[in-house]
Design a protein around this motif. Structure first.
Motif, PDB file in Angstrom:
ATOM      1  N   GLY A 302      44.622  28.621 -13.098  1.00 46.04           N
ATOM      2  CA  GLY A 302      45.114  28.895 -14.439  1.00 46.04           C
ATOM      3  C   GLY A 302      44.171  28.430 -15.532  1.00 46.04           C
ATOM      4  N   TYR A 303      44.366  29.043 -16.697  1.00 45.21           N
ATOM      5  CA  TYR A 303      43.620  28.671 -17.894  1.00 45.21           C
ATOM      6  C   TYR A 303      44.573  28.724 -19.074  1.00 45.21           C
ATOM      7  CZ  TYR A 303      40.552  29.149 -21.950  1.00 45.21           C
ATOM      8  OH  TYR A 303      39.944  28.990 -23.172  1.00 45.21           O
ATOM      9  N   ASN A 304      44.525  27.707 -19.942  1.00 52.30           N
ATOM     10  CA  ASN A 304      45.352  27.677 -21.142  1.00 52.30           C
ATOM     11  C   ASN A 304      44.502  27.189 -22.314  1.00 52.30           C
ATOM     12  OD1 ASN A 304      48.341  28.032 -21.842  1.00 52.30           O
ATOM     13  ND2 ASN A 304      47.819  26.144 -22.919  1.00 52.30           N
ATOM     14  N   ASN A 305      44.665  27.819 -23.478  1.00 52.65           N
ATOM     15  CA  ASN A 305      43.839  27.478 -24.631  1.00 52.65           C
ATOM     16  C   ASN A 305      44.679  27.474 -25.905  1.00 52.65           C
ATOM     17  OD1 ASN A 305      40.820  27.330 -25.664  1.00 52.65           O
ATOM     18  ND2 ASN A 305      41.937  28.672 -27.066  1.00 52.65           N
ATOM     19  N   ILE A 306      44.445  26.497 -26.756  1.00 50.83           N
ATOM     20  CA  ILE A 306      45.048  26.448 -28.082  1.00 50.83           C
ATOM     21  C   ILE A 306      43.930  26.515 -29.114  1.00 50.83           C
ATOM     22  CG2 ILE A 306      46.329  25.060 -29.749  1.00 50.83           C
ATOM     23  CD1 ILE A 306      47.924  23.898 -27.462  1.00 50.83           C
ATOM     24  N   ASP A 307      44.005  27.511 -29.980  1.00 53.10           N
ATOM     25  CA  ASP A 307      43.047  27.687 -31.068  1.00 53.10           C
ATOM     26  C   ASP A 307      43.797  27.431 -32.363  1.00 53.10           C
ATOM     27  OD1 ASP A 307      40.955  28.330 -32.695  1.00 53.10           O
ATOM     28  OD2 ASP A 307      41.052  30.490 -32.328  1.00 53.10           O
ATOM     29  N   SER A 308      43.507  26.302 -33.013  1.00 52.09           N
ATOM     30  CA  SER A 308      44.210  25.890 -34.220  1.00 52.09           C
ATOM     31  C   SER A 308      43.295  25.969 -35.436  1.00 52.09           C
ATOM     32  CB  SER A 308      44.725  24.450 -34.056  1.00 52.09           C
ATOM     33  OG  SER A 308      45.378  24.000 -35.230  1.00 52.09           O
ATOM     34  N   ASN A 309      43.898  26.166 -36.610  1.00 48.34           N
ATOM     35  CA  ASN A 309      43.111  26.105 -37.838  1.00 48.34           C
ATOM     36  C   ASN A 309      42.693  24.679 -38.166  1.00 48.34           C
ATOM     37  OD1 ASN A 309      45.801  25.347 -38.473  1.00 48.34           O
ATOM     38  ND2 ASN A 309      45.475  25.852 -40.638  1.00 48.34           N
ATOM     39  N   ILE A 310      43.263  23.696 -37.464  1.00 46.42           N
ATOM     40  CA  ILE A 310      42.866  22.290 -37.551  1.00 46.42           C
ATOM     41  C   ILE A 310      42.157  21.936 -36.253  1.00 46.42           C
ATOM     42  CG2 ILE A 310      43.672  19.908 -37.765  1.00 46.42           C
ATOM     43  CD1 ILE A 310      46.078  20.975 -39.325  1.00 46.42           C
ATOM     44  N   ASP A 311      40.860  21.666 -36.317  1.00 45.26           N
ATOM     45  CA  ASP A 311      40.065  21.476 -35.099  1.00 45.26           C
ATOM     46  C   ASP A 311      40.605  20.373 -34.205  1.00 45.26           C
ATOM     47  OD1 ASP A 311      38.418  23.508 -35.886  1.00 45.26           O
ATOM     48  OD2 ASP A 311      36.812  22.205 -36.642  1.00 45.26           O
ATOM     49  N   PHE A 312      41.229  19.362 -34.801  1.00 42.59           N
ATOM     50  CA  PHE A 312      41.781  18.252 -34.022  1.00 42.59           C
ATOM     51  C   PHE A 312      42.741  18.740 -32.946  1.00 42.59           C
ATOM     52  CE2 PHE A 312      45.146  15.068 -33.395  1.00 42.59           C
ATOM     53  CZ  PHE A 312      44.409  13.955 -33.037  1.00 42.59           C
ATOM     54  N   TYR A 313      43.449  19.831 -33.204  1.00 45.73           N
ATOM     55  CA  TYR A 313      44.458  20.330 -32.272  1.00 45.73           C
ATOM     56  C   TYR A 313      43.915  21.387 -31.308  1.00 45.73           C
ATOM     57  CZ  TYR A 313      47.990  17.855 -34.974  1.00 45.73           C
ATOM     58  OH  TYR A 313      48.739  16.873 -35.579  1.00 45.73           O
ATOM     59  N   ASN A 314      42.642  21.745 -31.412  1.00 47.08           N
ATOM     60  CA  ASN A 314      42.062  22.656 -30.435  1.00 47.08           C
ATOM     61  C   ASN A 314      42.118  22.022 -29.052  1.00 47.08           C
ATOM     62  OD1 ASN A 314      41.431  24.578 -32.355  1.00 47.08           O
ATOM     63  ND2 ASN A 314      39.313  23.890 -32.612  1.00 47.08           N
ATOM     64  N   ALA A 315      42.467  22.812 -28.048  1.00 45.81           N
ATOM     65  CA  ALA A 315      42.586  22.263 -26.703  1.00 45.81           C
ATOM     66  C   ALA A 315      42.433  23.374 -25.674  1.00 45.81           C
ATOM     67  CB  ALA A 315      43.940  21.572 -26.513  1.00 45.81           C
ATOM     68  N   SER A 316      41.970  23.005 -24.494  1.00 47.73           N
ATOM     69  CA  SER A 316      41.883  23.962 -23.394  1.00 47.73           C
ATOM     70  C   SER A 316      42.072  23.225 -22.081  1.00 47.73           C
ATOM     71  CB  SER A 316      40.536  24.698 -23.404  1.00 47.73           C
ATOM     72  OG  SER A 316      39.468  23.793 -23.157  1.00 47.73           O
ATOM     73  N   GLN A 317      42.476  23.977 -21.074  1.00 48.67           N
ATOM     74  CA  GLN A 317      42.711  23.384 -19.770  1.00 48.67           C
ATOM     75  C   GLN A 317      42.492  24.413 -18.666  1.00 48.67           C
ATOM     76  OE1 GLN A 317      46.777  21.973 -18.303  1.00 48.67           O
ATOM     77  NE2 GLN A 317      45.752  20.021 -18.697  1.00 48.67           N
ATOM     78  N   TYR A 318      41.792  23.969 -17.617  1.00 49.78           N
ATOM     79  CA  TYR A 318      41.610  24.764 -16.416  1.00 49.78           C
ATOM     80  C   TYR A 318      42.277  24.011 -15.265  1.00 49.78           C
ATOM     81  CZ  TYR A 318      37.685  26.549 -19.211  1.00 49.78           C
ATOM     82  OH  TYR A 318      36.905  27.062 -20.212  1.00 49.78           O
ATOM     83  N   LEU A 319      42.831  24.763 -14.325  1.00 54.53           N
ATOM     84  CA  LEU A 319      43.406  24.087 -13.162  1.00 54.53           C
ATOM     85  C   LEU A 319      43.338  24.974 -11.935  1.00 54.53           C
ATOM     86  CD1 LEU A 319      46.515  25.351 -12.559  1.00 54.53           C
ATOM     87  CD2 LEU A 319      46.954  24.137 -14.687  1.00 54.53           C
ATOM     88  N   PHE A 320      43.318  24.318 -10.790  1.00 51.69           N
ATOM     89  CA  PHE A 320      43.365  25.005  -9.502  1.00 51.69           C
ATOM     90  C   PHE A 320      44.105  24.119  -8.525  1.00 51.69           C
ATOM     91  CE2 PHE A 320      41.751  25.672  -5.208  1.00 51.69           C
ATOM     92  CZ  PHE A 320      42.017  27.027  -5.052  1.00 51.69           C
ATOM     93  N   SER A 321      45.010  24.711  -7.764  1.00 50.72           N
ATOM     94  CA  SER A 321      45.734  23.940  -6.751  1.00 50.72           C
ATOM     95  C   SER A 321      45.870  24.758  -5.473  1.00 50.72           C
ATOM     96  CB  SER A 321      47.138  23.551  -7.254  1.00 50.72           C
ATOM     97  OG  SER A 321      47.971  24.677  -7.333  1.00 50.72           O
ATOM     98  N   LEU A 322      46.008  24.035  -4.373  1.00 45.70           N
ATOM     99  CA  LEU A 322      46.147  24.656  -3.055  1.00 45.70           C
ATOM    100  C   LEU A 322      47.065  23.784  -2.219  1.00 45.70           C
ATOM    101  CD1 LEU A 322      45.025  27.000  -1.223  1.00 45.70           C
ATOM    102  CD2 LEU A 322      43.339  25.337  -0.410  1.00 45.70           C
ATOM    103  N   GLY A 323      47.956  24.407  -1.467  1.00 43.52           N
ATOM    104  CA  GLY A 323      48.876  23.600  -0.662  1.00 43.52           C
ATOM    105  C   GLY A 323      49.714  24.452   0.275  1.00 43.52           C
ATOM    106  N   VAL A 324      50.746  23.836   0.826  1.00 44.27           N
ATOM    107  CA  VAL A 324      51.645  24.513   1.748  1.00 44.27           C
ATOM    108  C   VAL A 324      53.093  24.335   1.290  1.00 44.27           C
ATOM    109  CG1 VAL A 324      50.121  24.348   3.751  1.00 44.27           C
ATOM    110  CG2 VAL A 324      51.702  22.477   3.243  1.00 44.27           C
ATOM    111  N   ASN A 325      53.911  25.308   1.632  1.00 41.47           N
ATOM    112  CA  ASN A 325      55.338  25.274   1.305  1.00 41.47           C
ATOM    113  C   ASN A 325      56.139  25.528   2.573  1.00 41.47           C
ATOM    114  OD1 ASN A 325      57.523  25.308  -0.834  1.00 41.47           O
ATOM    115  ND2 ASN A 325      57.890  27.290   0.119  1.00 41.47           N
ATOM    116  N   TYR A 326      57.222  24.768   2.744  1.00 41.66           N
ATOM    117  CA  TYR A 326      58.065  24.918   3.926  1.00 41.66           C
ATOM    118  C   TYR A 326      59.506  25.139   3.490  1.00 41.66           C
ATOM    119  CZ  TYR A 326      60.225  24.044   8.460  1.00 41.66           C
ATOM    120  OH  TYR A 326      60.950  24.171   9.629  1.00 41.66           O
ATOM    121  N   LYS A 327      60.120  26.233   3.957  1.00 42.44           N
ATOM    122  CA  LYS A 327      61.501  26.553   3.643  1.00 42.44           C
ATOM    123  C   LYS A 327      62.407  26.157   4.803  1.00 42.44           C
ATOM    124  CE  LYS A 327      60.325  30.583   0.792  1.00 42.44           C
ATOM    125  NZ  LYS A 327      60.523  32.045   0.627  1.00 42.44           N
ATOM    126  N   PHE A 328      63.605  25.690   4.478  1.00 39.31           N
ATOM    127  CA  PHE A 328      64.559  25.340   5.534  1.00 39.31           C
ATOM    128  C   PHE A 328      65.975  25.736   5.133  1.00 39.31           C
ATOM    129  CE2 PHE A 328      63.916  21.727   2.733  1.00 39.31           C
ATOM    130  CZ  PHE A 328      65.211  21.317   2.442  1.00 39.31           C
TER     131      PHE A 328
END
Length: 328
Positions: A302-328
């Motif tokens: 995933g990728y998320n970005n905030i573009d603000s008219n106030i530079d202090f609040y500019n932010a971005s984030q990248y993420l990657f995850s991998l795993g297993v799921n078990y149903k019961f």
């Protein structure tokens, strides 16, 4: 950016993959996921970043990269005629598209019309560490707890149709709110108070394009009434998900765009804040891992970005995850 919630998005399984009914069988059921990954964040508001911010204040933050690892899951008990009633506790898969992950305790019922009604309480949806005074410069900022309660009502597959409505009300509290205490008047400090109430609503429509293929557009609205007018905002946005189910492979690609307008002039930066937030998430599930029916491989980028008219609040984030799921 709600850094914690966006980060935790990587720790749940895919949306749109739930059963057609409330459960495949009556009685106790559930699932547990074990995932690990990497998240990279650039935000002045993230407590995983530098505690000291040097002047000038109105500048972007520094990028921090961290590893993440942990379990999540859900437990449910289903009963009634046609298995139409259920109580549950845990994390909810369908929330991945909006980046909201929290403990949810609730009751769900499928009506004769086909509408699925869910009422739930989310005691941890707002919980995270924040800076007591985010605007402090040339000295170490201290952390404090942000908490609150949220109450949710969902109407899914209304009248058996592809239309769904999701509504919530949340209250936000900050244990040690000190925004603006260094160098600003009491009146200006009151404008920066982040505590308050939030109303959330989302209308979505799922449209199949073919066997195992479809899209789900959504309209999202937030109204956050903070104690400080400079922190109050209204947000309008849209989301669009494309999903594909082919054999063991299940894929969901979600894009979002939100625009937030704040109510009053920000006393620290001398202008009224306005943000544009956009992001994309690619979720994947491979079923019957190692030919074990209840076991699946799950992943999210995933990728998320905030573009603000106030530079202090500019932010971005990248993420990657991998795993297993078990149903019961």
């Amino acid at each position: 950016m709600n850094v914690k919630h966006t980060l935790l998005t990587s720790l749940i399984v895919l949306p749109f993959f739930a059963n057609a009914g409330l459960a495949e069988r009556g009685g106790l059921s559930g699932e547990i996921s074990l995932l690990g990954g990497v998240v990279s964040t650039d935000s002045n508001l993230s407590t995983s970043g530098d505690a000291i911010t040097n002047a000038p204040l109105n500048s972007s933050g520094n990028r921090e990269t961290n590893t993440i690892f942990g379990p999540l899951g859900k437990l449910a008990f289903t009963w009634g005629e046609g298995l139409n009633q259920q109580i549950f506790v845990g994390t909810t898969r369908e929330d991945i598209a909006v980046g909201t992950v929290a403990l949810e305790i609730g009751y769900k019922q499928e009506l004769a019309s086909g509408t699925k009604v869910t009422v739930a309480y989310l005691p941890t949806v707002l919980s995270e560490e924040v800076w007591s005074n985010p605007y402090l410069t040339d000295a170490a900022r201290s952390e404090t707890d942000k908490s609150g309660n949220a109450y949710r009502l969902q109407l899914n597959s209304i009248g058996g149709s592809p239309l769904s409505i999701d509504m919530a009300y949340a209250q936000t509290e900050i244990d040690d709110e000190q925004s603006g205490t260094a160098g600003f008047t009491l009146s200006e400090q009151s404008q920066l108070n982040r505590e308050g109430d939030t109303l959330y609503s989302k209308v979505s429509y799922r449209q199949f394009l073919g066997r195992g293929l479809g899209i789900a557009p959504a309209f999202v609205y937030y109204d956050h009434e903070a104690e400080g007018d400079a922190m109050s905002y209204q947000s309008l946005g849209g989301e669009l998900s494309y999903f594909s189910f082919a054999g063991r492979n299940k894929i969901v690609l979600t894009g979002k765009y939100h625009a937030r307008d704040y109510d009053a002039n920000h006393p620290v930066f001398g202008t009224t804040r306005a943000d544009k937030e956009y992001g994309a998430f690619l979720a994947y599930e491979y079923g019957e891992l190692f030919d074990v029916t209840p076991l699946s491989l799950i992943s999210l980028a995933g990728y998320n970005n905030i573009d603000s008219n106030i530079d202090f609040y500019n932010a971005s984030q990248y993420l990657f995850s991998l795993g297993v799921n078990y149903k019961f």
